[in-house]
Design a protein around this motif. Structure first.
Motif, PDB file in Angstrom:
ATOM      1  N   ARG B 157       0.839  -1.204   0.000  1.00  9.75           N
ATOM      2  CA  ARG B 157       0.000   0.000   0.000  1.00  9.75           C
ATOM      3  C   ARG B 157       0.874   1.254   0.000  1.00  9.75           C
ATOM      4  O   ARG B 157       0.558   2.246  -0.661  1.00  9.75           O
ATOM      5  N   LYS B 158       1.993   1.187   0.717  1.00  4.07           N
ATOM      6  CA  LYS B 158       2.941   2.298   0.768  1.00  4.07           C
ATOM      7  C   LYS B 158       3.480   2.590  -0.642  1.00  4.07           C
ATOM      8  O   LYS B 158       3.655   3.749  -1.023  1.00  4.07           O
ATOM      9  N   ILE B 159       3.736   1.530  -1.407  1.00  2.00           N
ATOM     10  CA  ILE B 159       4.226   1.684  -2.786  1.00  2.00           C
ATOM     11  C   ILE B 159       3.150   2.319  -3.668  1.00  2.00           C
ATOM     12  O   ILE B 159       3.437   3.215  -4.468  1.00  2.00           O
ATOM     13  N   LEU B 160       1.920   1.845  -3.511  1.00  2.00           N
ATOM     14  CA  LEU B 160       0.832   2.420  -4.317  1.00  2.00           C
ATOM     15  C   LEU B 160       0.671   3.901  -4.001  1.00  2.00           C
ATOM     16  O   LEU B 160       0.430   4.716  -4.900  1.00  2.00           O
ATOM     17  N   HIS B 161       0.815   4.235  -2.737  1.00  2.00           N
ATOM     18  CA  HIS B 161       0.702   5.634  -2.333  1.00  2.00           C
ATOM     19  C   HIS B 161       1.797   6.471  -2.991  1.00  2.00           C
ATOM     20  O   HIS B 161       1.550   7.581  -3.491  1.00  2.00           O
ATOM     21  N   LEU B 162       3.000   5.913  -3.039  1.00  2.00           N
ATOM     22  CA  LEU B 162       4.118   6.599  -3.702  1.00  2.00           C
ATOM     23  C   LEU B 162       3.860   6.743  -5.205  1.00  2.00           C
ATOM     24  O   LEU B 162       4.069   7.820  -5.787  1.00  2.00           O
TER      25      LEU B 162
END
Lengths: 253, 253
Positions: B157-162
């Motif tokens: 999810r952190k990657i998608l946010h980035l």
């Protein structure tokens, strides 16, 4: 009105098809490559040639839709025509065509790809001409195709072309980079598509400066540090992250 | 099922309205600001409070849609509830809620603005939960709202946010910069809108790397020099022009 289409790339193809659909009589297509000329010519029921000397000299309008650096060669070879000669380039001044009696520019401010059809009715057409007679003819043609028709001189057209690099070419590159990020971590670009659409939709009704979101605009340093850590394997993306975040912060000071 | 909405910002408002429209029973809205809580509560026929102690303890689901740094305070004040507690943040790990028995994440990968309504059916919902029971309830709620529902752990999810920062926040900033360019030279942002839409539309069906256009990808140095000359009064835009052009060239080597 008889029209000759010079070029068979994305702009030439979309423009020729749109004119044909509006009942304009396209008599001939020229391309460096005869196969390409023939392919487009067939679809619009015109003749094809790859020989500049064979271009029909009796047309009322010649639309040059080739790469910017090929325009001088074309215009040199069409010096003897009486019809209106226009190019379709954002970055090329009208004066490049000054060897002709009647000349102008028909610049569609849009991005074209062969695979995807486009409704010309929404494409802003920027026109410029060397005299009132040329302008009148060009307006007639442009109004057949599109509702937003703008008279834009070469100086302003250059600016629009530059703005389009930011709003289209650079934006697409950011899509490329977001794809790189998800790919790098085994995720799929698919999931970003609704976000991309909504981001473009928002600025159709709001000024972009009023709808800026994200960690940079709200000065969320914690999140920005975490994001840069995630990009430690991708120094190029990290640099772009920093440059754009800095610019967002400065813009919204 | 009884739901409490904690927050009254863009995400809270859109989510609460979408749930209401699907027949979900929202009983209460909390916001730091009672006026904001009341406004949202009224539109979904719920009670309003600005006091964390007054939050109804009998709900089945608590949706925390507040600023990232406010989540810990909220969760601290809800430790005694038995219902499922979820946050909606892209950048916050699920563990932030680990004081609860049942907890999870409901992250809508979309950009929301108050003024513009949105159809949740197209919004990718990323869900995560601490146990099978919580996941089942969360799936039920997510599937009511949207068709693309993804199980995504905190790391991804952190990657998608980035990636969303690149595909949305940075893209919007490029719209801001293109507006600056046209404004600087007395032109109107309006003319760029169809181009912006088409650029986003293209990557719905093609990979962005396959539809890159512009001077950088075709190594048109002449045009790039002219563009940088035009930006001589705007050094910040010139730097971004250079950084992104360099990156495009490198990507398409």
């Amino acid at each position: 009105m008889k029209v000759v289409c010079i070029g068979s790339g994305n702009v030439a193809t979309h423009l020729a098809n749109a004119l044909k659909a509006k009942g304009v009589n396209l008599i001939q297509v020229w391309s460096r490559d005869l196969t390409n000329a023939s392919e487009l010519a067939k679809s619009i029921n015109a003749a094809a040639t790859s020989n500049l000397d064979e271009i029909d000299r009796s047309a009322d309008l010649y639309i040059i839709a080739v790469k910017d650096d090929a325009i001088p060669t074309i215009t040199e070879n069409l010096k003897d025509v009486n019809g209106l000669v226009v190019h379709t380039s954002g970055a090329t001044p009208i004066d490049t065509l000054s060897a002709h009696r009647n000349y102008g520019v028909l610049y569609p401010l849009q991005t074209f790809s062969k695979a995807k059809s486009i409704d010309f009715v929404d494409v802003p057409l920027c026109i410029e001409a060397n005299n009132a007679h040329s302008l009148e003819l060009l307006k007639k043609v442009a109004n057949k195709l599109s509702s937003p028709v703008y008279e834009v001189n070469s100086e302003k057209r250059k600016i629009l072309h530059l703005a389009a690099v930011f709003a289209c070419n650079f934006v697409n590159h950011l899509y490329v980079l977001s794809d790189k990020v998800v790919e790098h971590f085994g995720l799929d670009f698919e999931i970003l598509k609704p976000l991309i659409m909504e981001t473009a939709l928002k600025v159709q009704s709001e000024l972009p400066i009023n709808v800026q979101t994200g960690p940079a605009v709200r000065n969320d340093e914690q999140t920005m540090i975490k994001h840069q850590d995630l990009l430690s394997d991708m120094p190029e993306l990290k640099e772009i992250y920093q440059t754009l975040s800095k610019s967002i912060k400065k813009t919204h000071l």
